[in-house]
Design an enzyme around this catalytic site. Structure first.
Site, PDB file in Angstrom:
ATOM      1  N   LYS A  65       0.545  -9.497  37.870  1.00  0.00           N
ATOM      2  CA  LYS A  65       0.589  -9.227  38.898  1.00  0.00           C
ATOM      3  C   LYS A  65       1.660  -9.680  39.974  1.00  0.00           C
ATOM      4  O   LYS A  65       2.033  -9.069  40.544  1.00  0.00           O
ATOM      5  CB  LYS A  65      -0.862  -9.353  39.525  1.00  0.00           C
ATOM      6  CG  LYS A  65      -1.287  -8.687  40.444  1.00  0.00           C
ATOM      7  CD  LYS A  65      -2.694  -9.182  40.984  1.00  0.00           C
ATOM      8  CE  LYS A  65      -3.837  -8.482  39.888  1.00  0.00           C
ATOM      9  NZ  LYS A  65      -4.991  -9.208  39.989  1.00  0.00           N
TER      10      LYS A  65
ATOM     11  N   ARG B 173      -6.521 -13.459  44.082  1.00  0.00           N
ATOM     12  CA  ARG B 173      -6.465 -12.714  42.942  1.00  0.00           C
ATOM     13  C   ARG B 173      -6.105 -13.184  41.843  1.00  0.00           C
ATOM     14  O   ARG B 173      -4.755 -14.000  41.949  1.00  0.00           O
ATOM     15  CB  ARG B 173      -6.026 -11.387  43.184  1.00  0.00           C
ATOM     16  CG  ARG B 173      -6.571 -10.637  44.408  1.00  0.00           C
ATOM     17  CD  ARG B 173      -6.021  -9.400  44.438  1.00  0.00           C
ATOM     18  NE  ARG B 173      -6.252  -8.204  43.748  1.00  0.00           N
ATOM     19  CZ  ARG B 173      -5.551  -7.354  43.704  1.00  0.00           C
ATOM     20  NH1 ARG B 173      -4.236  -6.945  44.525  1.00  0.00           N
ATOM     21  NH2 ARG B 173      -5.994  -6.378  43.318  1.00  0.00           N
TER      22      ARG B 173
ATOM     23  N   GLY C   9     -10.757  -7.230  34.754  1.00  0.00           N
ATOM     24  CA  GLY C   9     -12.156  -7.725  35.092  1.00  0.00           C
ATOM     25  C   GLY C   9     -12.646  -9.111  34.359  1.00  0.00           C
ATOM     26  O   GLY C   9     -13.700  -9.359  34.795  1.00  0.00           O
TER      27      GLY C   9
ATOM     28  N   MET D 189     -11.211 -12.010  35.146  1.00  0.00           N
ATOM     29  CA  MET D 189     -11.418 -13.204  35.852  1.00  0.00           C
ATOM     30  C   MET D 189     -11.579 -12.967  37.372  1.00  0.00           C
ATOM     31  O   MET D 189     -12.006 -11.949  37.627  1.00  0.00           O
ATOM     32  CB  MET D 189      -9.739 -13.867  35.693  1.00  0.00           C
ATOM     33  CG  MET D 189      -9.629 -14.612  34.413  1.00  0.00           C
ATOM     34  SD  MET D 189      -8.303 -15.466  34.416  1.00  0.00           S
ATOM     35  CE  MET D 189      -7.135 -14.055  34.336  1.00  0.00           C
TER      36      MET D 189
ATOM     37  N   ARG E 265       1.472  -2.267  36.903  1.00  0.00           N
ATOM     38  CA  ARG E 265       1.632  -2.875  35.671  1.00  0.00           C
ATOM     39  C   ARG E 265       1.741  -1.883  34.678  1.00  0.00           C
ATOM     40  O   ARG E 265       1.392  -0.577  34.787  1.00  0.00           O
ATOM     41  CB  ARG E 265       0.555  -3.729  35.463  1.00  0.00           C
ATOM     42  CG  ARG E 265      -0.729  -2.928  35.513  1.00  0.00           C
ATOM     43  CD  ARG E 265      -1.964  -3.919  35.260  1.00  0.00           C
ATOM     44  NE  ARG E 265      -3.290  -3.233  35.341  1.00  0.00           N
ATOM     45  CZ  ARG E 265      -4.486  -3.800  35.736  1.00  0.00           C
ATOM     46  NH1 ARG E 265      -4.597  -5.072  35.817  1.00  0.00           N
ATOM     47  NH2 ARG E 265      -5.483  -3.282  35.769  1.00  0.00           N
TER      48      ARG E 265
ATOM     49  N   HIS F 123     -15.024   0.035  34.157  1.00  0.00           N
ATOM     50  CA  HIS F 123     -14.680  -0.906  33.340  1.00  0.00           C
ATOM     51  C   HIS F 123     -15.085  -0.449  32.013  1.00  0.00           C
ATOM     52  O   HIS F 123     -14.172  -0.640  31.043  1.00  0.00           O
ATOM     53  CB  HIS F 123     -15.817  -2.067  33.683  1.00  0.00           C
ATOM     54  CG  HIS F 123     -15.607  -3.161  32.793  1.00  0.00           C
ATOM     55  ND1 HIS F 123     -16.422  -3.176  31.488  1.00  0.00           N
ATOM     56  CD2 HIS F 123     -15.103  -4.229  32.529  1.00  0.00           C
ATOM     57  CE1 HIS F 123     -16.182  -4.245  30.757  1.00  0.00           C
ATOM     58  NE2 HIS F 123     -15.185  -4.849  31.566  1.00  0.00           N
TER      59      HIS F 123
ATOM     60  N   ARG G 124      -5.202  -2.332  -8.819  1.00  0.00           N
ATOM     61  CA  ARG G 124      -6.236  -3.577  -9.245  1.00  0.00           C
ATOM     62  C   ARG G 124      -6.979  -2.599 -10.404  1.00  0.00           C
ATOM     63  O   ARG G 124      -8.109  -2.206 -10.164  1.00  0.00           O
ATOM     64  CB  ARG G 124      -7.163  -3.857  -8.148  1.00  0.00           C
ATOM     65  CG  ARG G 124      -6.383  -4.867  -7.172  1.00  0.00           C
ATOM     66  CD  ARG G 124      -7.372  -5.282  -6.297  1.00  0.00           C
ATOM     67  NE  ARG G 124      -6.882  -6.202  -5.292  1.00  0.00           N
ATOM     68  CZ  ARG G 124      -6.461  -6.300  -4.036  1.00  0.00           C
ATOM     69  NH1 ARG G 124      -6.487  -4.896  -3.407  1.00  0.00           N
ATOM     70  NH2 ARG G 124      -5.928  -7.253  -3.509  1.00  0.00           N
TER      71      ARG G 124
ATOM     72  N   GLU H 139       1.510 -15.844  -7.007  1.00  0.00           N
ATOM     73  CA  GLU H 139       0.249 -16.200  -6.194  1.00  0.00           C
ATOM     74  C   GLU H 139      -0.193 -17.545  -6.364  1.00  0.00           C
ATOM     75  O   GLU H 139      -1.381 -17.674  -6.055  1.00  0.00           O
ATOM     76  CB  GLU H 139      -0.972 -14.982  -6.288  1.00  0.00           C
ATOM     77  CG  GLU H 139      -1.326 -14.554  -7.785  1.00  0.00           C
ATOM     78  CD  GLU H 139      -2.099 -13.562  -8.108  1.00  0.00           C
ATOM     79  OE1 GLU H 139      -2.867 -13.264  -6.985  1.00  0.00           O
ATOM     80  OE2 GLU H 139      -2.262 -13.023  -8.983  1.00  0.00           O
TER      81      GLU H 139
ATOM     82  N   SER I  43       5.713  -9.716  -7.174  1.00  0.00           N
ATOM     83  CA  SER I  43       5.188  -9.267  -6.034  1.00  0.00           C
ATOM     84  C   SER I  43       4.169 -10.345  -5.461  1.00  0.00           C
ATOM     85  O   SER I  43       3.463 -11.153  -6.247  1.00  0.00           O
ATOM     86  CB  SER I  43       4.129  -8.115  -6.512  1.00  0.00           C
ATOM     87  OG  SER I  43       3.259  -7.723  -5.360  1.00  0.00           O
TER      88      SER I  43
ATOM     89  N   ASN J 190      -3.041 -13.330  -0.902  1.00  0.00           N
ATOM     90  CA  ASN J 190      -4.333 -13.672  -0.695  1.00  0.00           C
ATOM     91  C   ASN J 190      -4.583 -14.755  -1.576  1.00  0.00           C
ATOM     92  O   ASN J 190      -5.289 -15.768  -1.008  1.00  0.00           O
ATOM     93  CB  ASN J 190      -5.206 -12.534  -1.293  1.00  0.00           C
ATOM     94  CG  ASN J 190      -4.946 -11.327  -0.501  1.00  0.00           C
ATOM     95  OD1 ASN J 190      -4.746 -10.874   0.346  1.00  0.00           O
ATOM     96  ND2 ASN J 190      -5.349 -10.349  -1.214  1.00  0.00           N
TER      97      ASN J 190
ATOM     98  N   CYS K  11       1.703  -7.697  -2.136  1.00  0.00           N
ATOM     99  CA  CYS K  11       0.535  -6.880  -1.902  1.00  0.00           C
ATOM    100  C   CYS K  11      -0.680  -7.356  -1.691  1.00  0.00           C
ATOM    101  O   CYS K  11      -1.879  -6.939  -1.624  1.00  0.00           O
ATOM    102  CB  CYS K  11       0.338  -6.407  -3.740  1.00  0.00           C
ATOM    103  SG  CYS K  11       0.302  -7.757  -4.658  1.00  0.00           S
TER     104      CYS K  11
ATOM    105  N   TYR L  61       9.743  -4.508  -0.499  1.00  0.00           N
ATOM    106  CA  TYR L  61       8.595  -3.449  -0.057  1.00  0.00           C
ATOM    107  C   TYR L  61       7.316  -4.360   0.438  1.00  0.00           C
ATOM    108  O   TYR L  61       7.323  -5.625   0.005  1.00  0.00           O
ATOM    109  CB  TYR L  61       8.155  -2.630  -1.077  1.00  0.00           C
ATOM    110  CG  TYR L  61       7.530  -2.874  -2.355  1.00  0.00           C
ATOM    111  CD1 TYR L  61       6.321  -3.556  -2.458  1.00  0.00           C
ATOM    112  CD2 TYR L  61       8.469  -3.462  -3.537  1.00  0.00           C
ATOM    113  CE1 TYR L  61       5.794  -3.967  -3.498  1.00  0.00           C
ATOM    114  CE2 TYR L  61       7.905  -4.177  -4.441  1.00  0.00           C
ATOM    115  CZ  TYR L  61       6.615  -4.385  -4.553  1.00  0.00           C
ATOM    116  OH  TYR L  61       5.937  -4.841  -5.776  1.00  0.00           O
TER     117      TYR L  61
HETATM  118  C1  PEP Z   1      -3.544 -11.444  -3.627  1.00  0.00           C
HETATM  119  O1  PEP Z   1      -3.988 -12.407  -4.538  1.00  0.00           O
HETATM  120  O2  PEP Z   1      -2.793 -11.566  -2.813  1.00  0.00           O
HETATM  121  C2  PEP Z   1      -3.579 -10.186  -4.692  1.00  0.00           C
HETATM  122  C3  PEP Z   1      -3.121  -8.961  -4.107  1.00  0.00           C
HETATM  123  O3  PEP Z   1      -4.602 -10.125  -5.515  1.00  0.00           O
HETATM  124  P1  PEP Z   1      -6.212 -10.086  -5.325  1.00  0.00           P
HETATM  125  O4  PEP Z   1      -6.487  -9.702  -3.967  1.00  0.00           O
HETATM  126  O5  PEP Z   1      -6.587  -8.884  -6.237  1.00  0.00           O
HETATM  127  O6  PEP Z   1      -6.559 -11.481  -5.945  1.00  0.00           O
HETATM  128 MG    MG Z   2      -4.521 -12.383  -6.602  1.00  0.00          MG
END
Ligand code: PEP
Ligand code: MG
Length: 889
Positions: free
Chosen positions: A26, A96, A105, A107, A349, A465, A571, A755, A774, A778, A841, A861
């Site tokens: 602002k 303000r 809204g 603050m 804004r 709002h 998977r 992994e 890959s 996770n 992945c 990728y």
């Molecule tokens: C991972 O571990 O990132 C993965 C893609 O395999 P999953 O989630 O199936 O373990």
């Molecule tokens: Mg995995």
């Protein structure tokens, strides 16, 4: 000495638009507007740095602040020719909040500050309007009382209601000066009783009270919730803007309004907004009176547009609209006030908008030449695309109209009616779809609005709002459905003689502003028009390929529709979640010996082959990465007696033996257990069956289509070189067998997931055996941070709240830790095999911030869930642009 205060207006503009971090959005924009010659009442901004210093120093101000504030205030006095606290010509100010990004809204704001028992008389005389003066004073006490002194706002309402009753009038506007004077007396008495102190009369004390309240509001619960939902760091702080008041409530030649330079719902290039004659800003936002349209063309019968009521000010506003869009090169959200026919700009804004509007505005501005295509690609928030990919009401579906309101935020939603934000949250947490129905919403409701599938209000306009917040969150919203009566006590809503109880289903259409009884059929959105144009511009610029994680034909088709360039993770164990198939999978897992396992695998083989054929057909020549089984055992072991009995019957063994076997297999840490390639190493027949299904499937599709798919076979959870060596040899052997038996071959590659930290560390050794990597981020996040994927959600939010982690590392890649491991694996892998193909992945493959990291380290990728594919396409383009890797230049 630090500079804490920046002046703006009346030819003394110390700020600029690009000083948002310091002055808040602002403050920076007020200074910018003033400097480009728009009419801005003069004022000053106390910086966000001061906010940080205030909290760092136990809520105390630095000593040099007071002097800077009084100098800046003196400049305002001089500019407008009024004096703060002067009995005859009092200067009034607004105070303000204003953070770096707008938090509508969330603050606090105080208007009309500087009024007291003496200055109110002076204001009455100077303006020639005692009624206006007393109305302003009561507004000030009401705002200051609730914001600064913490008095419940209902207490104020009660007093007004009382005076209205005595005066026998219905509308606030019907009260005269004497009656407002009575309201003021009532307010002051109530405040003094409630707080134990008289209402402060000293304007200086009022000013510092309001400044403290605004800084204090940075830490109020709703601001905290908003920050959490929008990833706004607590360290940013808010600025405070103190500005000379202009009055939209001085008579019929006065007004206040809010507008957007383009339609924030659809993005159409039409001036769009609302105003209220003879009112102050909070009246518009509060939705108490129904605002009127700006343009005559938009006025419905009975409405009076600003163009008609205040033609001169309207013409000035149109000119300001043009000037602001050309200057900011983006759609603006403007607040203005007209005082005695003269226009003043109070805020501009970048306007919040729906995803559809964001797309359309970006594309049209590029086509109009205001911005270039690359800028259009940068403009659209990839995460917001999500909104566009969600269902809309099927125009052909039957429906029963309940009521109509305003089309406040597009999209369709069905769900059970709930009347409170808390109930919305608790029922949504149980998996129910809910529609939050409120007379109007307030910032206290945002957690419920977030949990709801849709929002319905019976009061308030397009800038109320509910409308603003719903658009920001991407929730469908119908606002101001005045034909619906809500009875919170009875937990019902009724319209047109029909009653709907809490817990019954309704459907809202936020694009049409309609409400229907029961559920209405939905359709998937069309991915054409502006969406397709922007995607084309993004695709031309990105370097990363985008694939999808998919195993069912439905997901694979969806992925193609959204533009996936192949499958990055199939998977295979997920192909057996289906109740008809899970039994065969369990038989395989629970078999006592190789013989039993082979028998179960024989039953799995045809399913697998058919599945792969279906995927190869849909992906028609695009890469398909098939990951061999990686079943964390706890996801597949039979649960309960009935499932055990079913497996026992299928295996032809007795129940006790199966129970014993299941108990033997149960693991304390299944995610670190006998999964991934460890299964393939110990029971080679499993991966052999899968490899067979893949090659037979690929050959079948090659024969039927004449175009051979190129399967990419991926080995999960490799930590040791030897694991990959053993499992790769299994795959290669089966390939040779199948090719020999069929007298035909297909190309294929064998790669691995990275992994586990060990795999990343010895990535050079692993690369010798792998055709691609890959990153399974996770598991890599789980193992690098030592955080259980399944359980960490219980405390991670607190970690993020405390700033120990910037974000949930399972959502946004922990670049500092996991990212460093990825980077090392990329370097080591490519040191052995330059150009080794690499992708990601894990869930992070669909997260824009993580995609930026993937671009930076040079992956080839990203692969993500089908619905995230468009998000990833855009995020990848933005990442390339951010690093100067635009492929079009
Ligand atoms: C991972 O571990 O990132 C993965 C893609 O395999 P999953 O989630 O199936 O373990
Ligand atoms: Mg995995």
């Amino acid at each position: 000495m630090s500079k804490w205060v920046y002046s703006f207006g009346a030819g003394h503009d110390e700020g600029r638009a690009d000083m948002r971090d310091l002055l808040g959005s602002k403050g920076a924009n007020l200074a910018e507007m003033a400097s480009i010659g728009l009419p801005v009442p003069p004022g000053f901004t106390i910086t966000t740095d001061l906010c940080a210093a205030y909290y760092a120093n136990s809520r105390k101000y630095p000593e040099d602040l007071a002097g800077q504030v009084s100098d800046a205030l003196a400049r305002v006095e001089q500019a407008v020719g009024l004096r703060f606290g002067d009995k005859r010509t009092p200067l009034l100010v607004s105070v303000r909040s204003g953070a770096r990004v707008s938090m509508p809204g969330m603050m606090d704001t105080v208007l009309n500050l500087g009024l007291n028992d003496a200055t109110v008389e002076g204001l009455g005389e100077a303006s020639g309007d005692a009624r206006f003066a007393w109305d302003s004073y009561r507004r000030f006490i009401q705002m200051y009382g609730s914001v600064v002194l913490g008095v419940d706002h209902h207490r104020f309402e009660e007093i007004i209601e009382h005076v209205k009753l005595d005066a026998d009038v219905l509308e606030d506007t019907a009260l005269d000066a004497m009656q407002w004077h009575r309201v003021v007396d009532g307010y002051k008495e109530m405040v003094s009783q409630t707080t134990g102190k008289p209402f402060p009369q000293d304007p200086e004390e009022q000013l510092w009270g309001a400044i403290g309240a605004v800084f204090g509001s940075w830490m109020n619960p709703r601001a905290k919730t908003y920050r959490r939902l929008h990833d706004i760091p607590v360290t940013w702080g808010t600025a405070v803007n103190v500005q000379a008041m202009v009055f939209g409530n001085m008579g019929s030649d006065c007004a206040t309004g809010v507008c957007f330079t383009r339609d924030p719902s659809t993005g159409e290039n039409l001036f769009y907004g609302e105003f209220l004659a003879n009112a102050q800003g909070e009246d518009v936002v509060a939705g108490i009176r129904t605002p009127q349209p700006l343009a005559k063309a938009r006025a419905k019968p009975g409405e009076v547009a600003m163009e008609q009521a205040l033609p001169g000010a309207y013409a000035d506003l149109l000119a300001a609209r043009e000037k602001l869009e050309r200057h900011y090169r983006d759609m603006q959200d403007i607040e203005f006030t007209v005082q005695q026919g003269k226009l003043f700009m109070l805020q501009t804004r970048d306007g919040k908008r729906t995803a559809a509007a964001s797309l359309r505005i970006a594309v049209e501005m590029a086509n109009e030449g205001l911005i270039d295509q690359a800028e259009a690609v940068r403009r659209v928030n990839p995460s917001a695309l999500d909104q566009l990919l969600h269902p809309m009401l099927d125009p052909k579906a039957p429906r029963t109209l309940l009521a109509k309101g305003l089309p406040a935020s597009p999209g369709g939603a069905s769900g059970v009616v709930v009347f409170s934000a808390d109930e919305a949250e608790s029922r949504a947490a149980k998996g129910e779809s809910v529609i939050l129905v409120r007379i109007e919403t307030s910032p206290e409701d945002i957690h419920g609005m977030h949990a709801a599938k849709g929002i319905l209000t019976t009061r308030g306009g397009m800038t109320s709002h509910a409308a603003v917040v719903a658009r920001g969150m991407g929730r469908p919203c119908v606002a101001g459905a005045g034909g619906i009566a809500v009875d919170y006590g009875g937990q019902t809503l009724s319209a047109g003689g029909r009653m709907v109880r809490s817990g019954e289903v309704i459907t809202i259409d936020g694009a049409a502003g309609e409400v229907f009884v029961g559920a209405v059929g939905m359709i998937e959105p069309a991915l054409t028009g502006d969406f397709a144009t922007l995607m084309e511009w993004a695709d031309a610029r990105r370097r990363l390929s985008i694939r999808a994680n998919a195993e069912t034909p439905l997901d694979a088709e969806m992925a193609r529709k959204f533009g996936a360039e192949g499958i990055g993770l199939c998977r295979t164990e997920h192909m057996f979640f289906d109740p008809q198939r899970i039994s065969a999978m369990r038989q395989m897992i629970l078999a006592h010996d190789e013989h039993g396992r082979r028998a179960a695998l024989e039953r799995l083989l045809p399913f697998q082959r058919q599945d792969f054929i279906a995927l190869f057909r849909i992906m028609a020549g695009l890469p398909v990465t098939i990951r061999l089984f990686d079943p964390p055992l706890h996801e597949f072991l039979p649960q309960g007696e009935a499932e055990l009995a079913e497996v026992a019957a299928a295996l032809g063994t007795d129940l006790a033996a199966v129970r014993r076997r299941a108990a033997d297999l149960a693991e304390a840490n299944p995610m670190l257990g006998h999964r991934g390639c460890r299964l393939g190493v110990v029971f080679p027949e499993i991966y052999e069956m899968q490899a067979r299904a893949i090659f037979e499937g690929a050959l079948a599709v090659a024969e039927e289509s004449g175009k051979a798919p190129v399967p990419e076979i991926m080995i999960p959870l490799v930590g040791m070189r030897r694991e990959l060596e053993i499992t790769r040899a299994q795959v290669d052997r089966v390939a040779a067998e199948v090719f020999q038996a069929r007298g035909r071959t297909v190309e294929y590659t064998v790669g691995t997931m990275i992994e586990l930290p060990r795999a990343a560390i010895i990535a050079d050794q692993i690369a010798e055996l792998a055709d691609f990597f890959s990153f399974g981020t996770n598991d890599l996040t789980q193992t690098v941070l030592g955080l259980s994927r399944d359980d960490a959600g219980r405390f991670l939010p607190r970690y993020v709240e405390l700033g120990i982690l910037p974000k949930d590392p399972f959502v946004t890649l922990d670049v500092e830790g996991v990212g460093a491991v990825v980077r090392q694996a990329v370097e080591r892998g490519r040191s052995v095999k330059p150009g080794l193909k690499m992708g990601i992945c894990g869930e992070h493959g669909g997260d824009p911030a993580s995609i930026a990291f993937c671009e930076e380290v040079g992956l080839d990728y990203v692969s993500c869930s089908p619905y995230r594919v468009p998000v990833a396409r855009l995020a990848a383009a933005q990442a390339a642009l951010g690093l100067g890797r635009d492929r079009t230049v």
